[in-house]
Design an enzyme around this catalytic site. Structure first.
Site, PDB file in Angstrom:
ATOM      1  N   LYS A  28      27.505 -20.159  24.245  1.00  0.00           N
ATOM      2  CA  LYS A  28      28.621 -20.956  23.307  1.00  0.00           C
ATOM      3  C   LYS A  28      30.031 -20.620  23.901  1.00  0.00           C
ATOM      4  O   LYS A  28      30.285 -21.461  24.941  1.00  0.00           O
ATOM      5  CB  LYS A  28      28.723 -20.306  21.964  1.00  0.00           C
ATOM      6  CG  LYS A  28      27.433 -20.804  21.160  1.00  0.00           C
ATOM      7  CD  LYS A  28      27.389 -20.923  19.557  1.00  0.00           C
ATOM      8  CE  LYS A  28      26.151 -21.265  18.953  1.00  0.00           C
ATOM      9  NZ  LYS A  28      25.767 -22.553  18.685  1.00  0.00           N
ATOM     10  N   ASP A  61      22.785 -10.317  19.082  1.00  0.00           N
ATOM     11  CA  ASP A  61      22.904 -11.619  19.382  1.00  0.00           C
ATOM     12  C   ASP A  61      24.258 -12.243  19.284  1.00  0.00           C
ATOM     13  O   ASP A  61      24.497 -12.459  17.706  1.00  0.00           O
ATOM     14  CB  ASP A  61      21.842 -12.309  18.723  1.00  0.00           C
ATOM     15  CG  ASP A  61      22.136 -13.839  18.853  1.00  0.00           C
ATOM     16  OD1 ASP A  61      22.793 -14.331  19.547  1.00  0.00           O
ATOM     17  OD2 ASP A  61      21.150 -14.611  18.388  1.00  0.00           O
ATOM     18  N   TYR A 115      18.978 -32.194  15.469  1.00  0.00           N
ATOM     19  CA  TYR A 115      19.176 -31.841  13.966  1.00  0.00           C
ATOM     20  C   TYR A 115      19.345 -33.345  13.311  1.00  0.00           C
ATOM     21  O   TYR A 115      20.349 -33.262  12.528  1.00  0.00           O
ATOM     22  CB  TYR A 115      20.116 -30.776  13.733  1.00  0.00           C
ATOM     23  CG  TYR A 115      19.555 -29.428  13.890  1.00  0.00           C
ATOM     24  CD1 TYR A 115      18.822 -28.899  12.847  1.00  0.00           C
ATOM     25  CD2 TYR A 115      19.659 -28.765  15.322  1.00  0.00           C
ATOM     26  CE1 TYR A 115      18.269 -27.793  13.179  1.00  0.00           C
ATOM     27  CE2 TYR A 115      18.940 -27.467  15.348  1.00  0.00           C
ATOM     28  CZ  TYR A 115      18.164 -26.896  14.275  1.00  0.00           C
ATOM     29  OH  TYR A 115      17.806 -25.741  14.555  1.00  0.00           O
ATOM     30  N   TYR A 158      19.074 -16.375  12.459  1.00  0.00           N
ATOM     31  CA  TYR A 158      18.790 -17.406  13.177  1.00  0.00           C
ATOM     32  C   TYR A 158      19.210 -17.155  14.734  1.00  0.00           C
ATOM     33  O   TYR A 158      20.384 -16.673  14.807  1.00  0.00           O
ATOM     34  CB  TYR A 158      19.913 -18.770  12.953  1.00  0.00           C
ATOM     35  CG  TYR A 158      19.520 -19.791  14.017  1.00  0.00           C
ATOM     36  CD1 TYR A 158      18.564 -20.734  13.703  1.00  0.00           C
ATOM     37  CD2 TYR A 158      20.546 -20.048  14.812  1.00  0.00           C
ATOM     38  CE1 TYR A 158      18.321 -21.670  14.631  1.00  0.00           C
ATOM     39  CE2 TYR A 158      20.244 -21.024  15.714  1.00  0.00           C
ATOM     40  CZ  TYR A 158      19.045 -21.992  15.534  1.00  0.00           C
ATOM     41  OH  TYR A 158      18.866 -22.963  16.425  1.00  0.00           O
TER      42      TYR A 158
HETATM   43  N1  PMP Z   1      21.817 -17.088  18.402  1.00  0.00           N
HETATM   44  C1  PMP Z   1      22.608 -17.413  17.774  1.00  0.00           C
HETATM   45  C2  PMP Z   1      23.614 -16.505  16.904  1.00  0.00           C
HETATM   46  C3  PMP Z   1      23.159 -18.857  17.371  1.00  0.00           C
HETATM   47  O1  PMP Z   1      24.158 -19.151  16.318  1.00  0.00           O
HETATM   48  C4  PMP Z   1      22.563 -19.724  18.262  1.00  0.00           C
HETATM   49  C5  PMP Z   1      23.128 -21.432  18.009  1.00  0.00           C
HETATM   50  N2  PMP Z   1      23.633 -21.753  16.789  1.00  0.00           N
HETATM   51  C6  PMP Z   1      21.674 -19.791  18.979  1.00  0.00           C
HETATM   52  C7  PMP Z   1      21.302 -18.106  19.084  1.00  0.00           C
HETATM   53  C8  PMP Z   1      21.134 -20.632  19.917  1.00  0.00           C
HETATM   54  O2  PMP Z   1      21.969 -21.085  20.892  1.00  0.00           O
HETATM   55  P1  PMP Z   1      21.670 -22.412  21.500  1.00  0.00           P
HETATM   56  O3  PMP Z   1      22.004 -23.501  20.576  1.00  0.00           O
HETATM   57  O4  PMP Z   1      22.749 -22.526  22.798  1.00  0.00           O
HETATM   58  O5  PMP Z   1      20.288 -22.579  22.155  1.00  0.00           O
END
Ligand code: PMP
Length: 424
Positions: free
Chosen positions: A266, A237, A18, A145
């Protein structure tokens, strides 16, 4: 010849995420992490107020996690997970299933948030293929996202991030976030689309990357109930919201309805290592059991269920479930509430919102709300100059700290936000 600095060596070989590398500011060389602080090569200490892209929950270089990881490394560093298993993967799956909504019965491992989402989508799409009913579309929220791999991008809102790939992303239906006014219309929309819908994917209660957009559990509940009625599978998610962020262990704990599939990453390892995890109901799992080999879930990664990452997750879970940590989560939410109250009504604030340990302050910018506006960079640099890592999403400054942050450290962040409100 003088030895090259770490930053110079970085700039010669590395492409950062990014980051427009053309005129990128030199990266800050971090050499140590300690609790809520990241410590730079020159000794500067930064409060990690965004938990290093939302992953860290117990502070950096936590000695307990380090000890458990080291122990695992000396015992078994990795084993192929097809045809083999190991104690850490089994224990982690058992312990998670015990604390997840009680319809979640199976755990599938991968290695980041995007892959956790890919697996969820494949589980749902192949479910309908396996039961021989033609449902192939996915429903998502505007502003969603879900990650940067192709499937995850496809179910994310179309944006500057996805533009170069737009023609290659599979078709997804998008609906607005629910509220009191639109909920009936959304349900009608859902019913119209339902015959083709394999699944509905959502970030429960808080949409992270699009600006910490928050919405109420009761309307999400209504949508989930409606999905159930229409036979649409649901995917929560919880990559960002999981493991305490929203004030409860999982955002889904704020709901009456239970999702069919859940995605995690995460905070799952306390932010120590990369782990992705997708869980599902028996109904979904059972649809893959067959004499027909074509009904297998053909998905896996080299590092699926890596023992070291699983042991980091087990250690993180030990820490998370301690009463002290659960108190910390409440304490942070309480501090945020008091701070929000103290600045509400400020003329520079367009909107203030909070869910649990996440607090977002949206700056008034007139008509300019672009992610790329200069306010974002000014705010980012201002906070860095004050020894705080806050990475605004456009005009939205948010705090999402590790749970070990003290009230005094939170106070430092609040003080600088007030200063920033005066300055920008
Ligand atoms: N889903 C959500 C809700 C996220 O916030 C993120 C990452 N910010 C992801 C999926 C993707 O995770 P990663 O960056 O570990 O691929």
């Amino acid at each position: 010849m003088a030895e090259k600095s770490l930053v110079e060596r970085d700039q010669a070989v590395i492409w950062h995420p990014y980051t427009q590398m053309h005129k990128a500011a030199p990266p800050i060389p971090i050499v140590r992490g300690e609790g809520v602080y990241l410590i730079a090569e020159d000794g500067t200490k930064f409060i990690d107020a965004i938990s290093s892209w939302w992953v860290n929950i117990h502070g950096h270089s936590h000695p307990y996690i380090a000890e458990k990881v080291a122990e695992q490394l000396r015992t078994l560093e990795h084993v192929i997970f097809a045809g083999f298993t190991h104690p850490s993967a089994v224990e982690l799956a058992e312990r998670l299933i015990a604390i997840l909504p009680n319809n979640q019965k199976r755990v599938f491992y991968s290695d980041n948030g995007s892959t956790a989402v890919e697996v969820a989508l494949k589980m749902c799409l192949q479910y309908w293929s396996n039961v021989e009913q033609p449902r192939t579309k996915v429903l998502a929220f505007h502003g969603s996202y879900h990650g940067d791999t192709f499937g995850a991008m496809a179910v994310s809102a179309r944006s500057s991030f996805t533009r170069p790939f737009e023609k290659l992303l599979f078709e997804v239906e998008f609906i607005d976030l629910p509220n009191a006014t639109n909920i009936s219309a959304l349900k009608e929309q859902l019913s119209d689309l339902a015959p083709e819908l394999a699944a509905f994917i959502f970030e429960p209660l808080v949409q992270g990357a699009s600006g910490m957009n928050m919405y109420e559990a009761k309307y999400l509940d209504e949508l989930l109930e409606h999905c159930k009625k229409e036979g649409v599978l649901t995917i929560a998610d919880e990559v960002m919201t999981g493991f305490g962020r929203t004030g409860k262990l999982f955002a889904s704990n704020h709901l009456y309805e239970q999702p069919d599939v859940m995605c995690f990453s995460k905070g799952i390892t306390g932010g120590t290592m990369a782990l992705g995890l997708t869980t599902c109901t028996s109904r979904i799992y059972d649809a893959f059991l067959s004499e027909d080999k074509m009904k297998t879930l053909f998905h896996g990664h080299s590092f699926t269920a890596n023992p070291v990452t699983c042991s980091a997750a087990l250690a993180s879970l030990d820490l998370l479930l301690k009463p002290e940590t659960l108190n910390d989560i409440e304490r942070i939410a309480d501090q945020h509430r008091q701070f929000a109250l103290s600045i509400s009504g400020h003329q520079k604030i367009r909107n203030l919102r909070q869910t649990g340990t996440i607090l977002a302050v949206e700056w008034e910018t007139g008509n300019n709300t672009s992610y790329f506006n200069s306010l974002r960079d000014d705010l980012y640099n201002f906070f860095l100059g004050e020894g705080i890592i806050l990475r605004p999403l456009g005009n939205i400054v948010y705090i999402m700290p590790p749970y070990c942050i003290t009230n005094a450290q939170l106070g430092c962040i609040y003080k600088q936000i007030i200063k920033a409100l005066e300055k920008f």
